[in-house]
Design an enzyme around this catalytic site. Structure first.
Site, PDB file in Angstrom:
ATOM      1  N   SER A  63       0.796  -1.235   0.000  1.00 49.60           N
ATOM      2  CA  SER A  63       0.000   0.000   0.000  1.00 49.60           C
ATOM      3  C   SER A  63       0.825   1.280   0.000  1.00 49.60           C
ATOM      4  O   SER A  63       0.284   2.349  -0.294  1.00 49.60           O
ATOM      5  CB  SER A  63      -0.900   0.042   1.234  1.00 49.60           C
ATOM      6  N   LYS A  66       0.692   3.517  -2.938  1.00 48.67           N
ATOM      7  CA  LYS A  66      -0.473   4.358  -3.256  1.00 48.67           C
ATOM      8  C   LYS A  66      -0.156   5.848  -3.239  1.00 48.67           C
ATOM      9  O   LYS A  66      -0.732   6.615  -4.000  1.00 48.67           O
ATOM     10  CB  LYS A  66      -1.610   4.064  -2.263  1.00 48.67           C
ATOM     11  N   TYR A 189      -2.583  -2.058 -10.714  1.00 49.80           N
ATOM     12  CA  TYR A 189      -2.621  -1.878  -9.258  1.00 49.80           C
ATOM     13  C   TYR A 189      -1.864  -3.010  -8.548  1.00 49.80           C
ATOM     14  O   TYR A 189      -1.047  -2.767  -7.652  1.00 49.80           O
ATOM     15  CB  TYR A 189      -4.085  -1.806  -8.777  1.00 49.80           C
ATOM     16  N   TYR A 241      -4.258   3.727   7.600  1.00 52.96           N
ATOM     17  CA  TYR A 241      -5.515   2.959   7.649  1.00 52.96           C
ATOM     18  C   TYR A 241      -6.415   3.518   8.743  1.00 52.96           C
ATOM     19  O   TYR A 241      -6.411   4.717   8.990  1.00 52.96           O
ATOM     20  CB  TYR A 241      -5.256   1.458   7.878  1.00 52.96           C
ATOM     21  N   VAL A 259       0.871  -3.618   4.060  1.00 52.35           N
ATOM     22  CA  VAL A 259       0.669  -4.886   4.779  1.00 52.35           C
ATOM     23  C   VAL A 259       1.890  -5.803   4.777  1.00 52.35           C
ATOM     24  O   VAL A 259       1.919  -6.775   5.521  1.00 52.35           O
ATOM     25  CB  VAL A 259      -0.542  -5.695   4.253  1.00 52.35           C
TER      26      VAL A 259
HETATM   27  N1  GLN Z   1      -2.007  -5.175  -2.392  1.00 57.65           N
HETATM   28  C1  GLN Z   1      -2.671  -5.094  -1.127  1.00 57.65           C
HETATM   29  C2  GLN Z   1      -4.179  -5.192  -1.310  1.00 57.65           C
HETATM   30  O1  GLN Z   1      -4.667  -4.771  -2.327  1.00 57.65           O
HETATM   31  C3  GLN Z   1      -2.287  -3.795  -0.494  1.00 57.65           C
HETATM   32  C4  GLN Z   1      -2.934  -3.615   0.831  1.00 57.65           C
HETATM   33  C5  GLN Z   1      -2.122  -2.899   1.834  1.00 57.65           C
HETATM   34  O2  GLN Z   1      -0.899  -2.856   1.862  1.00 57.65           O
HETATM   35  N2  GLN Z   1      -2.864  -2.405   2.769  1.00 57.65           N
HETATM   36  O3  GLN Z   1      -4.874  -5.691  -0.466  1.00 57.65           O
END
Ligand code: GLN
Length: 316
Positions: A63, A66, A189, A241, A259
């Protein structure tokens, strides 16, 4: 040894033995990470580098990607167009929540939750999938200062198991919020989440944002400096988050976690800091990382709103 180096070594020693949290397993490939991996890195805007622990271990960025794709989408479309497609409101919901997409404006709340990130990535310019991927990788290279690669097993793992993300893309297509080529958007993505970095890279990327978008090691401009404030604002309000509020309260600097166990944070005009340790809590944030940042924030007065008399913000 400098005081900062000694301090991060102490933190590494203190929090290394923690055994709380779990390595993410909902993306099967991520479950192979070693729960003992633990690194702390700091890069200052004048190019000083401080490392302790597993700072050269590669892992997928997840994530944290992003914030960087959001910067590229801002460069491609500008603020106003992007705002029509993806909002800037924190949700307080888990990063993979789908529920709010079916309410209200149908616009994803912000670009840090999966729905908003998929919508953002779907907007990146490029003539076909290969060129779009190439643009993304070139962007990551400007931030890290080196070639970046995608971890194919993680990409395939997410592609095969990412049903929730696929469902969100379908829902957004249903509401006309993203373009019809959702498979291509999802692939891009999943690819951006599967970009491999080290903790040292993350600190350099954060330092680039701290340095008005210019990589302090290579002096390459990674993102238009006009958009750095947008990226940092979203990180501050939505980057951690559903712990973003508590993070803002306790640590007080813009940050983003993933994550796979990375957290990067920006001390604007000063430095970038990153931690990597795969065990995460129920919100998806690295357990050791949270401890390290709270301790660093206290020791070096990092909180942006701490205006106490005589306060020296990140004096090293
Ligand atoms: N690729 C992970 C997902 O789409 C990324 C989520 C994350 O790092 N929170 O769930």
């Amino acid at each position: 040894m400098t005081q900062l180096q000694a301090f991060i070594e102490k933190l590494h020693h203190t929090y290394g033995p923690m055994d709380e949290g779990q390595v993410a397993s909902y993306i099967p490939e991520l479950s192979k990470a070693n729960p003992d991996w633990f690194g702390i890195s700091v890069v200052t805007i004048d190019g000083q580098v401080f490392n302790v622990g597993d700072t050269a271990q590669k892992f997928t960025i997840q994530s944290i990607s992003k914030i960087f794709s959001y910067g590229l989408a801002l460069e491609d479309h500008g603020r106003e167009v992007l705002l029509e497609k993806v909002g800037v409101e924190p949700t307080g919901d888990p990063f993979n929540s789908i529920i709010r997409l079916d309410e209200g404006s149908h616009r994803p709340y912000n670009p840090m939750i999966n729905a908003g990130a998929i919508a953002t990535t779907s907007l990146l310019k490029g003539d076909g999938s290969t060129e779009r991927l190439h643009r993304l990788l070139k962007m990551f290279k400007r931030y890290t200062g080196q070639d970046v690669f995608i971890d194919m097993p993680t990409f395939m793992s997410e592609r095969i198991t990412g049903h929730r993300n696929r469902a969100m893309a379908h829902l957004m297509l249903n509401f006309g919020m993203i373009d019809k080529d959702i498979d291509a958007a999802l692939d891009l993505y999943f690819q951006q989440c599967s970009v491999m970095v080290t903790n040292g890279d993350l600190a350099t990327m954060a330092a680039t944002l701290a340095n008005r978008g210019k990589n302090p090691i290579t002096q390459v401009q990674a993102v238009n400096e006009d958009y750095v404030r947008d990226i940092l604002s979203i990180m501050y309000t939505c980057g951690m988050y559903n712990r973003a509020g508590e993070w803002a309260y306790r640590v007080g600097i813009p940050a983003k976690s993933g994550v796979s166990g990375g957290i990067l944070a920006v001390i604007p005009g000063k430095a970038g800091i990153a931690t990597f340790s795969p065990p995460i809590d129920a919100n998806g944030n690295s357990v050791r990382g949270l401890q390290v940042f709270e301790a660093l924030s206290q020791e070096y007065n990092l909180h942006m709103f701490d205006l106490s008399l005589g306060r020296c913000n990140f004096c090293i």
